[in-house]
Design an enzyme around this catalytic site. Structure first.
Site, PDB file in Angstrom:
ATOM      1  N   ARG A 214       0.789  -1.229   0.000  1.00 33.24           N
ATOM      2  CA  ARG A 214       0.000   0.000   0.000  1.00 33.24           C
ATOM      3  C   ARG A 214       0.825   1.285   0.000  1.00 33.24           C
ATOM      4  NH1 ARG A 214      -2.327  -3.972   2.639  1.00 33.24           N
ATOM      5  NH2 ARG A 214      -4.527  -4.415   2.217  1.00 33.24           N
TER       6      ARG A 214
ATOM      7  N   HIS B 271      -0.970  -2.564  -4.485  1.00 33.09           N
ATOM      8  CA  HIS B 271      -0.432  -3.441  -5.533  1.00 33.09           C
ATOM      9  C   HIS B 271      -0.487  -2.830  -6.940  1.00 33.09           C
ATOM     10  CE1 HIS B 271       0.176  -6.419  -2.565  1.00 33.09           C
ATOM     11  NE2 HIS B 271      -0.955  -7.076  -2.621  1.00 33.09           N
TER      12      HIS B 271
ATOM     13  N   HIS C  15       3.346 -12.735  -5.853  1.00 32.45           N
ATOM     14  CA  HIS C  15       2.235 -12.938  -4.910  1.00 32.45           C
ATOM     15  C   HIS C  15       1.685 -14.368  -4.922  1.00 32.45           C
ATOM     16  CE1 HIS C  15      -1.102 -11.748  -2.365  1.00 32.45           C
ATOM     17  NE2 HIS C  15      -0.784 -10.476  -2.429  1.00 32.45           N
TER      18      HIS C  15
ATOM     19  N   ASP D   6      -0.789 -10.171   8.242  1.00 29.15           N
ATOM     20  CA  ASP D   6      -0.745  -9.450   6.968  1.00 29.15           C
ATOM     21  C   ASP D   6       0.210  -8.283   7.193  1.00 29.15           C
ATOM     22  OD1 ASP D   6      -1.159  -8.342   4.509  1.00 29.15           O
ATOM     23  OD2 ASP D   6      -3.285  -7.915   4.783  1.00 29.15           O
TER      24      ASP D   6
ATOM     25  N   GLU E 233       5.853 -12.353   0.453  1.00 22.12           N
ATOM     26  CA  GLU E 233       6.123 -11.414  -0.634  1.00 22.12           C
ATOM     27  C   GLU E 233       7.344 -10.587  -0.267  1.00 22.12           C
ATOM     28  OE1 GLU E 233       2.198  -9.253  -1.188  1.00 22.12           O
ATOM     29  OE2 GLU E 233       1.666 -10.793   0.245  1.00 22.12           O
TER      30      GLU E 233
HETATM   31  C1  GLA Z   1      -1.394  -8.369   0.251  1.00 22.07           C
HETATM   32  C2  GLA Z   1      -2.006  -7.416   1.201  1.00 22.07           C
HETATM   33  C3  GLA Z   1      -3.254  -7.974   1.757  1.00 22.07           C
HETATM   34  C4  GLA Z   1      -4.213  -8.371   0.662  1.00 22.07           C
HETATM   35  C5  GLA Z   1      -3.523  -9.332  -0.274  1.00 22.07           C
HETATM   36  C6  GLA Z   1      -4.357  -9.658  -1.463  1.00 22.07           C
HETATM   37  O1  GLA Z   1      -0.747  -9.383   0.861  1.00 22.07           O
HETATM   38  O2  GLA Z   1      -1.138  -7.030   2.233  1.00 22.07           O
HETATM   39  O3  GLA Z   1      -3.869  -7.050   2.612  1.00 22.07           O
HETATM   40  O4  GLA Z   1      -4.623  -7.249  -0.041  1.00 22.07           O
HETATM   41  O5  GLA Z   1      -2.320  -8.787  -0.724  1.00 22.07           O
HETATM   42  O6  GLA Z   1      -5.646 -10.012  -1.148  1.00 22.07           O
END
Ligand code: GLA
Length: 381
Positions: free
Chosen positions: A108, A133, A208, A280, A345
């Site tokens: 983000r 993304h 990803h 996350d 990632e």
């Molecule tokens: C990344 C983001 C998550 C989500 C995934 C896709 O990992 O950090 O919050 O958006 O991609 O769903």
């Protein structure tokens, strides 16, 4: 007599070298087939890469998406360890970045804004009030130029290139991107990224894939044992934007410095886990940025599969498939429920363009960005 023996030994050594070379090139393989067309009529190709051990990667030029990745378990049985869909149309209908290349910016950028050289740039906003993304049509949704090549080591690579035009999704500069996927004979999927620009810009490329080392669709990933070589992570606000703090993980639910089941602490009443609906979060890797270092190791006890992640990047986003909700059915007809896959990632930290203390994601005119990530597969008892 002696010279005859010597001759025979040399001859058999030569035969052995010839045989093993032949065996390698007999098995290493590449092929391509049509995978359908995008809504605007572009043809999409699906490439199959096979290494000398029979490990196989299928990758399409749409989004550079790894559609399947077959690796051996401890009994040498191949299993497909990434989540994915059956048909191009299923991908076109929408999916949460399964197997895709992510750009221009992985993760983000707060409110889709940043300032560079005194100019404020406004990016596409596609995740609440934030940019995620790469925006509405990121690198995961474009058709890349693709060709496959055999490397000098007798391995197979898929070379993907894409020119992202000045202003695409709001970013400055024409960005020339090259991503090379190599399936090595050491059972690695290696990804080499390079990018150049004709105007100062920001860039943060990643991959990803959602992994499940039991095989895609075979339940959740909570029993997988994970080690992340990181003592700190970047906590976020409720919108998953880093606060700027580099927080110690030691002793808490984010501590994966020692091998721990992913699910062991995922439901603890922790505000960060609540914000992410699970993990996350970006980890601050201990290894030295710019050199290939071990970032994470995952072990799946029932199949014995091990995945090690090496990277030159300073961070890694650990995501536990929290937004999977049973609405997508995978390649072998199994429904993908919450936490049926995890992502690792490799990346620079989220929102770096607005965080002057984070390692910079600025790419200057005339500079070349290089980055490497390796997913290595093996097995153990
Ligand atoms: C990344 C983001 C998550 C989500 C995934 C896709 O990992 O950090 O919050 O958006 O991609 O769903």
């Amino acid at each position: 007599m002696r010279s005859i023996n010597k001759f025979l030994i040399t001859l058999s050594a030569l035969l052995l070298v010839f045989a093993s070379t032949f065996a390698v090139s007999a098995q290493v393989n590449m092929s391509k087939e049509s995978f359908g067309r995008t809504a605007d009529g572009q043809e999409v190709q699906l490439f199959t890469l096979t290494n000398k051990n029979g490990m196989e990667a299928r990758i399409m030029d749409y989004g550079g998406i790894v559609v399947s990745l077959k690796v051996p378990d401890r009994t040498a049985t191949l299993g497909d360890v990434v989540l994915g869909l059956n048909r191009l149309d299923d991908y076109l209908k929408g999916h949460p970045y399964f197997g895709a290349l992510i750009g221009r910016y992985g993760n983000r950028i707060a409110k889709g804004r940043f300032t560079l050289n005194g100019v404020e740039y406004k990016l596409a906003v596609n995740n609440g009030e934030n940019h995620l993304h790469g925006g509405i049509k990121g690198f995961d949704k474009v058709v890349w130029n693709a060709k496959y090549v055999k490397t000098t080591k007798g391995e197979v690579s898929l070379v993907l290139t894409y020119l992202s035009k000045d202003g695409e999704e709001g970013y400055p500069g024409n960005l020339d991107v090259k991503v090379v996927y190599t399936l090595t004979n050491n059972n690695e999927l290696r990804i080499d990224y390079t990018a150049t620009t004709d105007k100062d810009t920001v860039v943060n490329l990643t991959h990803h894939s959602y992994f499940n080392l039991k095989g895609e669709g075979n339940g959740d990933i909570l029993d997988h044992k994970l080690t992340i070589n990181a003592n700190r992570f970047t906590p976020t606000d409720a919108g998953s934007i880093p606060t700027g703090e580099l927080k110690s993980v030691i002793g808490g639910p984010f501590d994966f410095t020692k091998s721990t089941a992913i699910g062991a602490r995922i439901n603890q009443p922790d505000q960060q886990l609540q914000f992410g609906k699970g993990y996350d979060h970006n980890y601050v890797l201990n290894g030295r940025m710019g050199t290939v270092h071990l970032a994470a190791t995952v072990f799946e006890p029932t199949t014995g599969r091990v995945m090690e992640v090496f990277t030159t990047e300073p961070g890694i986003q650990f995501y536990t498939g929290n937004f999977l909700d049973g609405t997508l059915t995978g390649k072998s007809g199994k429904v993908y429920q919450q936490r049926y896959g995890f992502c690792l990632e490799t990346q620079h930290f989220p929102d770096s363009p607005n965080q002057p203390k984070f390692p910079t994601t600025t790419l200057r005119k005339g500079q070349t960005m290089h980055s490497t990530t390796i997913y290595r597969f093996s097995t153990r008892k």
